[in-house]
Write an enzyme that holds these catalytic residues in place. Structure first.
Site: not given
Length: 536
Positions: A294-295, A468-470
């Site tokens: 994730d980021h 919010f980038h899983p």
């Protein structure tokens, strides 16, 4: 649970998010194909979803958002990583900040070097261009006439303009197209908006598709597992016991947190671990649920002298004025995606941008941190290519029991080093003339922290949050890679009629926001199934 068999379809798509909407719409372009799209959330009817600036209200109210909480993370000072995901038709594209970023060309070329030649940049670029309807750009990198509207903001906030000027004073170049020849630089983001409205994947792909008559969209229903006849997927079983049959293929597009959970509940994963939970093993693929990425970003914030930020614009008379202007003209504050500008920079000796800035013209908090109620600006440096890894593992055969989620955020020492460098660059930008003249005092990190890298590391551990980038939990790779879950055509290794098409297939994270890439993945999966493209 009493099982009952419902209707049969040619294709079943599980998950009505960015990738699922694109896949389902493309599969039903042939009127002979009967397609079922299953989404656990409700229809995207909330007005707050479609007004760009009010996505904060969607996040605050929580009805259309699912919050995933990790185990306590050592590198976050024991805090849990809290990852909001869209729980509504359109998924993340219905609740995100609408930033249109594809990632760098090198991201996709690195996938190709891992054995996924069909995903090199020269193979994915035509797919991006075909999907796009860009209001400003039409060239070798951008398309027009596609279903996904991409546009520029009508007007940028004064604080957004100040950030761009200050970043250039700090040595970063200007960049008018982050999805073009080069990613490095600063400027305004293009957004997935159209005429002042959010243009989600549900709007872009499902509105027309549902009029064809061969697409059924089922909302408010959750899948329990994939059904099998031997090693062939035959459909899905819902949590209420209903079975929907797929005579063709089943495509999982539930996202990097839900898709690996569904696979494990269906007997696909580490065979030994599944047996211990009483789940019969259909395919021993130990990579399912591993490789989580994730980021994460760290807030760098300052209070400003003048009351010009967005603080308070959602209350009282000002809120009424903004809504009236928006309804009459589709302009003003409410037409903004709030995260209007940012950019990409190289830190820690990187040979390509490894930090992205998300800039907001207000002081913001998060679900576990209340912001100071003052006028200000937030610069969030985000680490683009993390080395840290986490996992998503079921702990029960009961589909109602949450999986164990470990984000692994910032656990790799090189990630912490790069993030410190990103925070230092953000502080340098704040000290540049165009922002310095506006700043009254710094809020985060505390003044003086920049003199001590240990203090900056403590700030990062105490405040960093997801972007919010899983991704990554059903890694794409060749069969000989035991950590891989799907092949180049997104078919699950060793099984028939089952594919995965969402951000979970990314071997490594793309360098930027993931919505555009997820849409491209869903569309290409449909093309593989329909024979429009080959993975050779």
């Amino acid at each position: 649970m009493i099982e009952r068999v419902a209707d049969a379809f040619d294709y079943i798509v599980v998950g009505g998010g960015s990738s699922g909407c694109a896949a389902a719409a493309r599969l039903c372009e042939n009127p002979k194909n009967r397609v079922l799209l299953i989404e656990g959330g409700r229809r995207d009817r909330s007005p707050w979803i479609h007004i760009p600036a009010t996505f904060f209200k969607v996040l605050e109210r929580g009805r259309d958002v699912l919050l995933y909480e990790s185990e306590p993370e050592p590198a976050l000072n024991g805090r849990k990583a809290i990852v909001p995901q869209g729980g509504v038709l359109g998924g993340g594209s219905s609740v995100n900040a609408m930033v249109y970023i594809r990632g760098a060309a090198a991201d996709y070329d690195s996938w190709a070097q891992m054995g996924n030649r069909a995903w090199s940049y020269d193979r994915v670029l035509p797919a991006f261009r075909a999907l796009e309807d860009n209001a400003r750009l039409s060239d070798e990198y951008h398309g027009v006439g596609g279903p996904l509207h991409v546009s520029d903001l009508a007007a940028g906030h004064a604080l957004s303009k100040a950030f761009i000027a200050a970043a250039r004073e700090a040595g970063l170049p200007a960049n008018a197209d982050f999805n073009g020849a080069a990613q490095e630089g600063v400027g305004f983001y293009q957004t997935t908006t159209y005429r002042g409205r959010r243009w989600s994947a549900a709007t872009a792909f499902l509105r027309e598709a549902e009029r064809r008559g061969n697409l059924t969209v089922l909302t408010g229903r959750r899948c329990a597992r994939v059904a099998f006849d031997g090693r062939r997927a035959t459909g899905v079983v819902l949590e209420d016991g209903t079975t929907y049959r797929a005579t063709g293929e089943t495509i999982l597009c539930a996202g990097a947190l839900e898709t690996p959970r569904l696979l494990q509940l269906s007997g696909i994963g580490d065979g030994k671990a599944l047996a211990e939970l009483g789940v019969g093993c259909v395919a021993d693929l130990p990579g399912v649920g591993e490789n989580y990425q994730d980021h994460f970003e760290t807030p760098v914030q300052a209070e400003i002298h003048e009351p010009i930020s967005l603080l308070g614009h959602d209350k009282g008379v000002r809120a009424v004025w903004h809504m009236a202007k928006y309804l009459l003209q589709r302009k003003g504050v409410l037409a903004s995606n709030v995260v209007e500008c940012g950019g990409f920079a190289r830190v820690a000796g990187a040979d390509a941008p490894n930090i992205q800035f998300h800039v907001l013209p207000l002081v913001v908090g998060f679900v576990d941190r209340i912001p100071e109620p003052v006028h200000g600006v937030t610069i969030n440096p985000c680490l683009l290519r993390p080395r840290s890894r986490g996992s998503v593992k079921i702990v029960s055969a009961d589909p109602r029991v949450k999986a164990r989620f470990r984000s692994g955020a910032l656990s790799h020492p090189m990630d912490m080093h790069a993030q410190i460098c990103g925070v230092e660059l953000a502080l340098k930008i704040f000290e540049s003339p165009s922002l310095k003249r506006l700043v009254k005092r710094r809020i985060l990190p505390e003044p003086g922290a920049e003199a001590d890298r240990d203090a900056l590391a403590e700030h990062i551990r105490s405040t960093s949050k997801t972007v919010f980038h899983p991704s990554g939990t059903c890694k794409m790779g060749p069969l000989e890679d035991r950590s891989a879950v799907v092949g180049q055509n997104l078919a699950v290794h060793g099984l028939a009629a089952l594919r995965v098409a969402d951000a979970s297939i990314m071997p490594t994270l793309v360098s930027g926001n993931t919505n555009a890439a997820a849409i491209m993945i869903g569309a290409r999966c449909a093309d593989f199934i329909l024979g429009r493209e080959t993975a050779a």
